[in-house]
Structures are given as C-alpha cells and as structure tokens.
Design an enzyme around this catalytic site. Structure first.
Site, PDB file in Angstrom:
ATOM      1  N   LYS A 101       0.838  -1.212   0.000  1.00  0.00           N
ATOM      2  CA  LYS A 101       0.000   0.000   0.000  1.00  0.00           C
ATOM      3  C   LYS A 101       0.871   1.259   0.000  1.00  0.00           C
ATOM      4  O   LYS A 101       0.641   2.176  -0.770  1.00  0.00           O
ATOM      5  CB  LYS A 101      -0.893   0.079   1.253  1.00  0.00           C
ATOM      6  CG  LYS A 101      -1.842  -1.055   1.458  1.00  0.00           C
ATOM      7  CD  LYS A 101      -2.797  -0.771   2.623  1.00  0.00           C
ATOM      8  CE  LYS A 101      -2.157  -0.747   3.991  1.00  0.00           C
ATOM      9  NZ  LYS A 101      -1.651  -2.020   4.505  1.00  0.00           N
ATOM     10  N   ARG A 109      11.076  -1.290  11.526  1.00  0.00           N
ATOM     11  CA  ARG A 109       9.992  -0.802  12.379  1.00  0.00           C
ATOM     12  C   ARG A 109       9.817  -1.756  13.549  1.00  0.00           C
ATOM     13  O   ARG A 109       9.912  -2.964  13.382  1.00  0.00           O
ATOM     14  CB  ARG A 109       8.677  -0.752  11.578  1.00  0.00           C
ATOM     15  CG  ARG A 109       8.486   0.521  10.809  1.00  0.00           C
ATOM     16  CD  ARG A 109       7.344   0.469   9.858  1.00  0.00           C
ATOM     17  NE  ARG A 109       6.101  -0.078  10.390  1.00  0.00           N
ATOM     18  CZ  ARG A 109       4.948  -0.101   9.734  1.00  0.00           C
ATOM     19  NH1 ARG A 109       4.889   0.421   8.516  1.00  0.00           N
ATOM     20  NH2 ARG A 109       3.867  -0.626  10.262  1.00  0.00           N
ATOM     21  N   ARG A 145      -9.792   0.753   8.886  1.00  0.00           N
ATOM     22  CA  ARG A 145      -9.277  -0.588   9.161  1.00  0.00           C
ATOM     23  C   ARG A 145     -10.293  -1.476   9.865  1.00  0.00           C
ATOM     24  O   ARG A 145      -9.971  -2.603  10.244  1.00  0.00           O
ATOM     25  CB  ARG A 145      -8.057  -0.455  10.066  1.00  0.00           C
ATOM     26  CG  ARG A 145      -6.743  -0.530   9.310  1.00  0.00           C
ATOM     27  CD  ARG A 145      -5.653  -0.268  10.308  1.00  0.00           C
ATOM     28  NE  ARG A 145      -4.467  -0.987  10.044  1.00  0.00           N
ATOM     29  CZ  ARG A 145      -3.354  -0.415   9.571  1.00  0.00           C
ATOM     30  NH1 ARG A 145      -3.342   0.846   9.254  1.00  0.00           N
ATOM     31  NH2 ARG A 145      -2.275  -1.119   9.430  1.00  0.00           N
ATOM     32  N   ARG A 160      11.486  -5.541   5.845  1.00  0.00           N
ATOM     33  CA  ARG A 160      11.315  -4.124   5.493  1.00  0.00           C
ATOM     34  C   ARG A 160      12.232  -3.217   6.328  1.00  0.00           C
ATOM     35  O   ARG A 160      12.367  -3.404   7.534  1.00  0.00           O
ATOM     36  CB  ARG A 160       9.854  -3.728   5.733  1.00  0.00           C
ATOM     37  CG  ARG A 160       9.576  -2.257   5.561  1.00  0.00           C
ATOM     38  CD  ARG A 160       8.120  -1.972   5.371  1.00  0.00           C
ATOM     39  NE  ARG A 160       7.253  -2.508   6.420  1.00  0.00           N
ATOM     40  CZ  ARG A 160       5.926  -2.527   6.328  1.00  0.00           C
ATOM     41  NH1 ARG A 160       5.332  -2.065   5.252  1.00  0.00           N
ATOM     42  NH2 ARG A 160       5.199  -3.027   7.318  1.00  0.00           N
ATOM     43  N   ARG A 180      -0.413  -8.803  13.585  1.00  0.00           N
ATOM     44  CA  ARG A 180      -1.051  -7.775  12.741  1.00  0.00           C
ATOM     45  C   ARG A 180      -1.853  -8.418  11.615  1.00  0.00           C
ATOM     46  O   ARG A 180      -2.910  -7.923  11.236  1.00  0.00           O
ATOM     47  CB  ARG A 180       0.017  -6.823  12.173  1.00  0.00           C
ATOM     48  CG  ARG A 180       0.583  -5.894  13.250  1.00  0.00           C
ATOM     49  CD  ARG A 180       1.881  -5.242  12.805  1.00  0.00           C
ATOM     50  NE  ARG A 180       1.703  -4.381  11.663  1.00  0.00           N
ATOM     51  CZ  ARG A 180       2.669  -4.110  10.780  1.00  0.00           C
ATOM     52  NH1 ARG A 180       3.866  -4.636  10.908  1.00  0.00           N
ATOM     53  NH2 ARG A 180       2.428  -3.320   9.768  1.00  0.00           N
TER      54      ARG A 180
END
Ligand code: AMP
Length: 214
Positions: A13, A160, A88, A127, A171
């Site tokens: 996204k 992160r 969400r 990431r 998540r």
C-alpha cells in the site's frame, strides 16, 4: 481524485501510494505514518500510543478519525488524496462515510491488494524504513539495517518496531478479523478493485494507472 488502498500489512500500500503521489501530485494520508510521527515527536499522544503500536494492536477509532479529519481539511487535499491504512474496521469505514458525506467528498476507487501470507511475512520482516525521508527498502534487495539511505543519503535504514515476526503475525490476524470485513462494505458500493500484488511494484502500478485513466 480520492482513492483508498486496502490490504494486509506488507501488501505494498505504502509503495503504491508513493508512486501515485508522484504521478498525480495528490497527498497520501497514512494513519500509520501520522501515528509514527506523533511517537517520534514524543508528544503526550505519542507516548500514549507507543506500546499499542509496538504490539500490533489498533489505536482507538476516535483518535484515527480525528487525525484523518484534520488532514482532509487541509488545503493540500483539495484536489484529492490517497488514504493508506484507514479505515481498518467497519466502524472506521462508517465514520469515514459520514465524514466524507458531510464534506461532499466522493471516494472514487478502493484498491484491494491481495498478496499471499508467507510473502507478506517475508516482506514485513525484511522491510527497512529510512528514518529521514520514509524510503522503504528491504533486506531481500541487499539492504541492511543501519545502511545509509540510498534515496536521501542523510537517513539510516531501520526496522519498524512492529515488523518483528511475532508482531507481524499478530497484525495479520488483526487484519483478517477486523479489516477484511470492510472488503464487502466497499464492493457493495461498486468502487472496489481487487488486484494481485507480490510482483514487481511497477506491474501493479501500471494496472492501477489504467483503472484511474478509464
Ligand atoms: P501501518 O503503518 O499502516 O502498518 O500501521 C501501523 C500501526 O499503526 C498499526 O498496526 C496500528 O497500531 C496503527 N494504526 C494505523 N492505522 C490505524 C487505524 N486506521 N486504526 C487503528 N490503528 C491504526
């Protein structure tokens, strides 16, 4: 042009939003980024939400609604915006509907990016984000934590807090339980486009551009 990207963590996204920003010159409203900047600024709100975000849970619906509402009112959003990471859950989707209705703003396209779970886990855990410009890198492209950012050269690439594997799995579970139900909310409005992600980001962005041009 008002668009929304929907998809599990790591689906791309953020990357697709950044491509659209450059192509169409409209801003991205990423609730994750807005919340992370509160944490970075060590505001009292930032300190309050730090642990919630690190655990992969959602912050309150009221809080994200007020952040999004303030942002949409800004001048930079007058020609459109890209929503990334909001809404969400169903309550947030309904609040957004009300908010946009009050402001006479139409949400034109919702892009759902579908990526296999194992790819999502690999992408999130690899990431690396630049702490200066927000560039998104990945260990699978040969980048490493603490590397200098290849885009701005003054930032460092960091993982992160919520991209650690256990938190990523949590998540993804939260996405399945709370976010997936809003897919039908938007498909009933006939504005949902389901796209397969996981390949080269430019393949996906070309498909998105074709839809936006149609
Ligand atoms: P993201 O950067 O979109 O992956 O979001 C990172 C984290 O920010 C999420 O795991 C949540 O803790 C929080 N967050 C972001 N957007 C929302 C939202 N719309 N509602 C509640 N929490 C959110």
């Amino acid at each position: 042009m008002n668009i929304l990207f929907l998809g599990a963590p790591g689906c791309g996204k953020g990357t697709q939003s950044k491509i659209i920003i450059k192509k169409y010159n409209i801003p991205q409203i990423s609730t994750g980024d807005l919340l992370r900047s509160e944490i970075k600024s060590e505001s009292s709100l930032g300190n309050e939400i730090k642990d919630i975000m690190a655990s992969g849970k959602f912050v309150s619906d009221d809080l994200v609604l007020s952040l999004v509402s303030k942002k949409i009112e800004q001048d930079e959003c007058k020609n459109g915006f890209i929503l990334d990471g909001y809404p969400r859950n169903i309550a947030q989707a309904e609040s957004l509907d009300t908010l946009l209705g009050e402001k006479n703003i139409e949400l034109e396209h919702v892009f759902l990016i579908d990526v296999p779970t194992e790819t999502l886990i690999k992408r999130c855990t690899g990431r690396l984000v630049c702490n200066n410009c927000g560039y998104i890198g990945n260990t699978d492209r040969g980048e490493n934590p603490n590397d200098n950012c290849s885009q701005c050269s003054s930032g460092k690439l960091t993982q992160r807090e919520d991209d650690k594997e256990e938190t990523v799995r949590n998540r993804l579970k939260v996405f399945d339980e709370q976010t997936a139900p809003i897919i039908s909310f938007y498909s009933e409005k006939n504005i949902l486009h389901k796209l397969i992600g996981g390949d080269d980001p430019s393949v996906l962005s070309n498909k998105i551009t074709e839809i936006l041009k149609a």
